[in-house]
Write an enzyme that holds these catalytic residues in place. Structure first.
Site, PDB file in Angstrom:
ATOM      1  N   GLU A 105     -65.132  79.693  -1.531  1.00  0.00           N
ATOM      2  CA  GLU A 105     -65.624  81.071  -1.537  1.00  0.00           C
ATOM      3  C   GLU A 105     -66.685  81.247  -2.618  1.00  0.00           C
ATOM      4  O   GLU A 105     -66.636  80.581  -3.656  1.00  0.00           O
ATOM      5  CB  GLU A 105     -64.467  82.043  -1.833  1.00  0.00           C
ATOM      6  CG  GLU A 105     -63.839  82.664  -0.613  1.00  0.00           C
ATOM      7  CD  GLU A 105     -64.737  83.683   0.100  1.00  0.00           C
ATOM      8  OE1 GLU A 105     -65.965  83.658  -0.096  1.00  0.00           O
ATOM      9  OE2 GLU A 105     -64.173  84.497   0.838  1.00  0.00           O
ATOM     10  N   ASP A 106     -67.582  82.180  -2.391  1.00  0.00           N
ATOM     11  CA  ASP A 106     -68.558  82.496  -3.441  1.00  0.00           C
ATOM     12  C   ASP A 106     -67.975  83.494  -4.439  1.00  0.00           C
ATOM     13  O   ASP A 106     -68.194  83.383  -5.635  1.00  0.00           O
ATOM     14  CB  ASP A 106     -69.877  83.025  -2.846  1.00  0.00           C
ATOM     15  CG  ASP A 106     -69.670  84.197  -1.900  1.00  0.00           C
ATOM     16  OD1 ASP A 106     -68.533  84.395  -1.439  1.00  0.00           O
ATOM     17  OD2 ASP A 106     -70.627  84.929  -1.613  1.00  0.00           O
ATOM     18  N   ASP A 109     -63.012  89.160  -4.793  1.00  0.00           N
ATOM     19  CA  ASP A 109     -63.195  90.543  -5.239  1.00  0.00           C
ATOM     20  C   ASP A 109     -61.859  91.270  -5.049  1.00  0.00           C
ATOM     21  O   ASP A 109     -60.941  91.101  -5.860  1.00  0.00           O
ATOM     22  CB  ASP A 109     -64.329  91.121  -4.383  1.00  0.00           C
ATOM     23  CG  ASP A 109     -64.888  92.426  -4.903  1.00  0.00           C
ATOM     24  OD1 ASP A 109     -64.186  93.126  -5.635  1.00  0.00           O
ATOM     25  OD2 ASP A 109     -66.022  92.771  -4.546  1.00  0.00           O
ATOM     26  N   PHE A 159     -72.402  94.746  -9.520  1.00  0.00           N
ATOM     27  CA  PHE A 159     -72.832  94.210  -8.226  1.00  0.00           C
ATOM     28  C   PHE A 159     -73.821  93.072  -8.442  1.00  0.00           C
ATOM     29  O   PHE A 159     -74.911  93.257  -8.958  1.00  0.00           O
ATOM     30  CB  PHE A 159     -73.447  95.299  -7.340  1.00  0.00           C
ATOM     31  CG  PHE A 159     -73.533  94.827  -5.921  1.00  0.00           C
ATOM     32  CD1 PHE A 159     -72.431  94.923  -5.080  1.00  0.00           C
ATOM     33  CD2 PHE A 159     -74.686  94.221  -5.444  1.00  0.00           C
ATOM     34  CE1 PHE A 159     -72.479  94.425  -3.782  1.00  0.00           C
ATOM     35  CE2 PHE A 159     -74.744  93.728  -4.144  1.00  0.00           C
ATOM     36  CZ  PHE A 159     -73.635  93.831  -3.308  1.00  0.00           C
ATOM     37  N   ARG A 172     -80.106  85.939  -1.336  1.00  0.00           N
ATOM     38  CA  ARG A 172     -79.234  84.745  -1.290  1.00  0.00           C
ATOM     39  C   ARG A 172     -79.919  83.512  -1.870  1.00  0.00           C
ATOM     40  O   ARG A 172     -79.249  82.610  -2.371  1.00  0.00           O
ATOM     41  CB  ARG A 172     -78.820  84.452   0.156  1.00  0.00           C
ATOM     42  CG  ARG A 172     -77.901  85.508   0.779  1.00  0.00           C
ATOM     43  CD  ARG A 172     -77.237  84.922   2.019  1.00  0.00           C
ATOM     44  NE  ARG A 172     -76.681  85.929   2.901  1.00  0.00           N
ATOM     45  CZ  ARG A 172     -75.438  86.400   2.856  1.00  0.00           C
ATOM     46  NH1 ARG A 172     -74.608  85.962   1.922  1.00  0.00           N
ATOM     47  NH2 ARG A 172     -75.012  87.295   3.721  1.00  0.00           N
TER      48      ARG A 172
HETATM   49  C1  PRP Z   1     -67.918  88.509   0.548  1.00  0.00           C
HETATM   50  C2  PRP Z   1     -67.552  87.194  -0.112  1.00  0.00           C
HETATM   51  C3  PRP Z   1     -66.096  87.034   0.219  1.00  0.00           C
HETATM   52  C4  PRP Z   1     -65.596  88.460   0.274  1.00  0.00           C
HETATM   53  C5  PRP Z   1     -64.865  88.757  -0.994  1.00  0.00           C
HETATM   54  O1  PRP Z   1     -68.224  88.251   1.880  1.00  0.00           O
HETATM   55  O2  PRP Z   1     -68.311  86.133   0.381  1.00  0.00           O
HETATM   56  O3  PRP Z   1     -65.895  86.395   1.454  1.00  0.00           O
HETATM   57  O4  PRP Z   1     -66.747  89.301   0.423  1.00  0.00           O
HETATM   58  O5  PRP Z   1     -64.439  90.091  -1.039  1.00  0.00           O
HETATM   59  P1  PRP Z   1     -62.916  90.546  -1.034  1.00  0.00           P
HETATM   60  O6  PRP Z   1     -62.182  89.699  -2.038  1.00  0.00           O
HETATM   61  O7  PRP Z   1     -63.030  91.982  -1.452  1.00  0.00           O
HETATM   62  O8  PRP Z   1     -62.373  90.395   0.353  1.00  0.00           O
HETATM   63  P2  PRP Z   1     -69.103  89.203   2.816  1.00  0.00           P
HETATM   64  O9  PRP Z   1     -68.207  89.867   3.801  1.00  0.00           O
HETATM   65  O10 PRP Z   1     -69.986  90.059   1.961  1.00  0.00           O
HETATM   66  O11 PRP Z   1     -69.976  88.194   3.674  1.00  0.00           O
HETATM   67  P3  PRP Z   1     -71.131  87.148   3.248  1.00  0.00           P
HETATM   68  O12 PRP Z   1     -70.451  86.033   2.499  1.00  0.00           O
HETATM   69  O13 PRP Z   1     -71.693  86.695   4.557  1.00  0.00           O
HETATM   70  O14 PRP Z   1     -72.146  87.881   2.389  1.00  0.00           O
END
Ligand code: PRP
Length: 186
Positions: A105-106, A109, A159, A172
């Site tokens: 994961e990146d 949150d 953010f 990105r």
């Molecule tokens: C982001 C991130 C995680 C998730 C974390 O994805 O990459 O997958 O949100 O948030 P959480 O812990 O509150 O669930 P996003 O849906 O923005 O998609 P992306 O990676 O394509 O930008």
């Protein structure tokens, strides 16, 4: 810092530099490699799209045989806070039964995305599931029991964009992690 003429006016500050990311990835890869038996195969699951850069760089530092797979889930749409709805857009291609899985994961949150992804993958009976995240925002956690086994950087509740992370699909391709100016999304 590498200038990006399209984005530099949008950024409040760089909080993690390209060099810091590179150094931390090497350390994480060492930690991860040491967690498995030598030569054990690892299925790295990249959660699209934000974790693409991290997956590419981390996997090249891991000293184990690695298989790539990708899963696309979405919880944010184009906003800046979680909607609470996790949609599976693209599922895995690999059968993970009996195999060692590392979810990449990146950012961690609220934890809602990982909660859903882990629950779904557990039903497929892998030998193990571990999670690595580049960034962790512990202040934002809603699903309290969700923790990453390996964590690159703990960051404050701001953010952030870059190194895979977006706002409305932009930023990105920045090689570092930066805080986005608040006026751009508030
Ligand atoms: C982001 C991130 C995680 C998730 C974390 O994805 O990459 O997958 O949100 O948030 P959480 O812990 O509150 O669930 P996003 O849906 O923005 O998609 P992306 O990676 O394509 O930008």
């Amino acid at each position: 810092m590498k200038e990006n003429k399209f984005y530099s006016g949008d950024l409040a500050e760089i909080i993690i530099t390209e060099e810091q990311i590179k150094k931390r990835i090497k350390e994480l890869a060492e930690e991860i490699s040491a967690c498995y038996e030598p030569g054990e195969e690892l299925v790295m699951i990249c959660i699209l799209r934000g974790a693409v850069m991290f997956m590419a760089d981390l996997s090249r530092e891991i000293n184990l045989p690695v298989i790539f797979d990708f899963m696309d889930v979405s919880s944010y749409g184009t906003g800046t806070s979680s909607s609470g709805t996790v949609r599976i857009i693209k599922d895995l291609q690999e059968n993970i039964e009996g195999r060692h899985v590392l979810i990449v994961e990146d950012i961690l949150d609220t934890g809602k995305t990982l909660k859903h992804v882990i629950a779904m993958l557990e039903t497929r009976r892998p030998a193990s599931i571990k999670v690595v995240t580049l960034l962790d925002k512990p202040e934002r956690r809603v699903v309290k029991h969700i923790v990453a086994d390996f964590n690159g950087f703990e960051i404050p509740d701001k953010f952030v964009v870059g190194y895979g992370l977006d706002y409305a699909e932009k930023y990105r391709n920045l090689p570092f992690i930066a805080v986005l100016k608040e006026e751009l999304y508030s």
